[in-house]
Each structure stands twice: as structure tokens, then as C-alpha cells.
Design an enzyme around this catalytic site. Structure first.
Site, PDB file in Angstrom:
ATOM      1  N   LYS A 215      29.999 -28.135 -12.113  1.00 40.96           N
ATOM      2  CA  LYS A 215      30.737 -28.671 -10.912  1.00 40.96           C
ATOM      3  C   LYS A 215      29.764 -29.543  -9.957  1.00 40.96           C
ATOM      4  CE  LYS A 215      32.427 -28.911  -6.487  1.00 40.96           C
ATOM      5  NZ  LYS A 215      31.737 -28.965  -5.178  1.00 40.96           N
ATOM      6  N   ASP A 234      36.626 -27.575  -8.242  1.00 38.37           N
ATOM      7  CA  ASP A 234      35.956 -26.619  -7.223  1.00 38.37           C
ATOM      8  C   ASP A 234      37.316 -25.573  -7.078  1.00 38.37           C
ATOM      9  OD1 ASP A 234      37.633 -27.641  -5.289  1.00 38.37           O
ATOM     10  OD2 ASP A 234      36.404 -28.917  -4.763  1.00 38.37           O
TER      11      ASP A 234
END
Length: 276
Positions: A215, A234
Site C-alpha cells: 500500500k 487502504d
DNA sequence: TCCCAGGCCTTGC
DNA sequence: GCAAGGCATGGG
């Protein structure tokens, strides 16, 4: 002074969308921004649907730096027009954040900023980065006498002890930052090379850094390297995908600019949460 | 008090 | 390869 006339560019939305942690409101519709050692003051003027952005800098500085930094050569209308007309959620999200641009921020700064971002909230991330800059960056004075601090260099952070860094409220991320700074100074991971890589290669290379997972690497690819195909997932995006796209998100419809779509979704969802 | 925030690393299987 | 647990800190 330079005036931007672009209805698909809103400095207020860009600040609010949390992709840049060194921008802050300093008055009514007025923002300041520190990037690559520079300082810029901006004012957004809205008249009905029209947006004017005034940049308090010289024409030369705007043309040689800020224009590219704000990705103003790029017309974002095409991204919004490309959205599936049956996708009500996405249409609404894009309309809500239609002034968002993806900035071209500094690679090193994005690496550290998004390492800090994990398990953290945006207000706290901003405070931590401000602290880091005040303590380990360079003190500068803008033309209007505003004092500001540049983002600390890799060499500086690589020499700071983990314990000392913890005083910037970094918590467990402190060790990630020291290690990452060291691998960059020692060129185990070469930022110059990463700058020339494509998305897949750059993402893989960034993940060699301690504290950088998928991420965070995607955020760095998107906000520093301008790989618009990066789509960071996220906790906010995950929530949206789980509730609004149970059959799976149609990535194939947005090839090459998935990251722009991601930002519309993120900003829309984040704003609806009352911004903690 | 518990839960969560722009997750990642380590461990155990 | 993958699911759990731990991790600092502050705010709701």
C-alpha cells in the site's frame, strides 16, 4: 503573481484529500505549501462554478516548477468523462472531488511520509512531518518573511538514532525510518534508478525498503512518481470496495488512471467521515 | 474502556 | 504461501 483558470483544479480539495502533508490553510481560502525546498502561498477564488487560483510567485517559478508539480498540463476532465455512466457512486465521488489533481511530489519525502502514514490519521501525520522538518530540516525564510522548514535530507535522518526520532511521536515507525534512510544513503536502493522505472518495477524496488509494503509503495508510485495506474488500497478504500463494489471493482474500465479514480473515492469517503 | 487511524513485520503453521 | 499477533500514539 500568477492566476490559474482551471475549474478542474482546486487547491482546497487537494489539501483536503490528504495526498500532500506539507500544505496547510493559513487564512480564508488561502494555503501555504512547502515542496522541494520552496514555499508557495495560494488563494482560491470561487465564483459559482468557476475556480481561480492565485499563486504568489513569479511567472518564471510557476512555469519552471509549480505548473508541472500541480500537473496543470494535464486536463482531468477526460478522467471524469471516462467514468461508467451507470456507476452512481463513482460519478458522485468524482463530481465531489473534481478539482483534485495528482501532484508530483518529491520521492524521498513521499517515502518517509507514507511510512509515517501507516496506522495513523492524517492530522497526526501532518504534525509529525512538521516536527521532523522543524528539528531536522533547514530553516528558510520566504520572500514575504514567512519562516518555513524544508523536509529533512536522507543523510540527516540516517544519522539520527531510533530513540531520538521517537521524540517526534513516530512510535514503532521510528526504526523503519532510520533503516530506510540508511539504505537510501548507502544506495542499496537507488532513488535515481527508481525514478526511471515503470510502475511494476518501481513498486517492487520500493518494497525492498524496511517499512514499505504494497500500500505504501503504491502511494509513493502515485504521489511522487506519477504512475497514475497505482491504486493504493487502504482502510478507507477497502470499506468502499466492500460496501459498494461487492462484485469487484471494475479496474479494467480505468486503465492507466486507476489512481486518479482512487483519489476521487478516497476523498469522497474520507470527507463523509467527518475527517478525524 | 475500547476502537481506530492512508499497514507492515515477524512468527508459526 | 498465509493467517494471526504485535506494534506507538492520540482522539472519538
Amino acid at each position: 503573481m500568477v492566476t490559474i483558470n482551471n475549474n478542474n483544479f482546486s487547491i482546497a480539495q487537494i489539501w483536503d484529500s490528504g495526498q500532500c502533508f506539507r500544505m496547510k490553510p493559513i487564512g480564508e481560502n488561502t494555503y501555504e505549501l512547502i515542496a522541494s525546498g520552496r514555499y508557495l502561498k495560494m488563494k482560491e477564488i470561487r465564483q459559482e462554478a468557476k475556480i481561480e487560483t492565485i499563486c504568489f510567485c513569479t511567472e518564471d517559478e510557476f512555469e519552471t516548477f509549480w505548473k508541472h508539480y500541480f500537473d496543470l498540463e494535464n486536463d482531468y476532465r477526460k478522467y471524469i468523462e471516462g467514468i461508467d455512466k451507470n456507476d452512481k457512486y463513482l460519478l458522485e465521488a468524482a463530481a465531489y472531488g473534481s478539482g483534485i489533481h495528482i501532484l508530483r511530489q518529491d520521492l524521498w519525502e513521499m517515502i518517509i511520509s507514507f511510512i509515517i502514514s501507516q496506522q495513523n490519521n492524517i492530522r497526526r501525520i501532518r504534525n509529525i512531518i512538521q516536527l521532523l522538518s522543524e528539528r531536522y530540516g533547514k530553516k528558510c525564510i520566504a520572500e514575504d518573511n514567512t519562516v518555513y522548514y524544508t523536509f529533512p535530507e536522507p543523510e540527516v535522518l540516517s544519522e539520527v538514532s531510533e530513540e531520538e526520532l521517537r521524540n517526534c511521536n513516530l512510535g514503532y515507525r521510528s526504526k523503519y525510518i532510520v533503516k530506510t534512510a540508511k539504505s537510501i544513503v548507502e544506495k542499496e536502493v537507488d532513488l535515481e534508478k527508481i525514478g526511471k522505472m515503470n510502475y511494476i518495477e518501481a513498486r517492487k524496488e520500493l518494497m525492498k525498503l524496511y517499512g514499505v509494503g504494497g500500500k505504501v509503495a503504491d502511494c509513493i508510485c502515485l504521489f511522487a512518481l506519477h504512475h497514475l495506474e497505482a491504486f493504493p488500497i487502504d482502510t478507507h478504500i477497502k470499506q468502499v470496495l466492500d460496501t459498494n463494489y461487492k462484485q469487484g471493482f471494475p479496474f479494467e474500465k480505468y486503465k492507466g488512471y486507476e489512481g486518479v479514480i482512487q483519489q476521487y473515492i478516497f476523498y469522497f469517503h474520507y470527507s463523509s467521515m467527518g475527517k478525524k
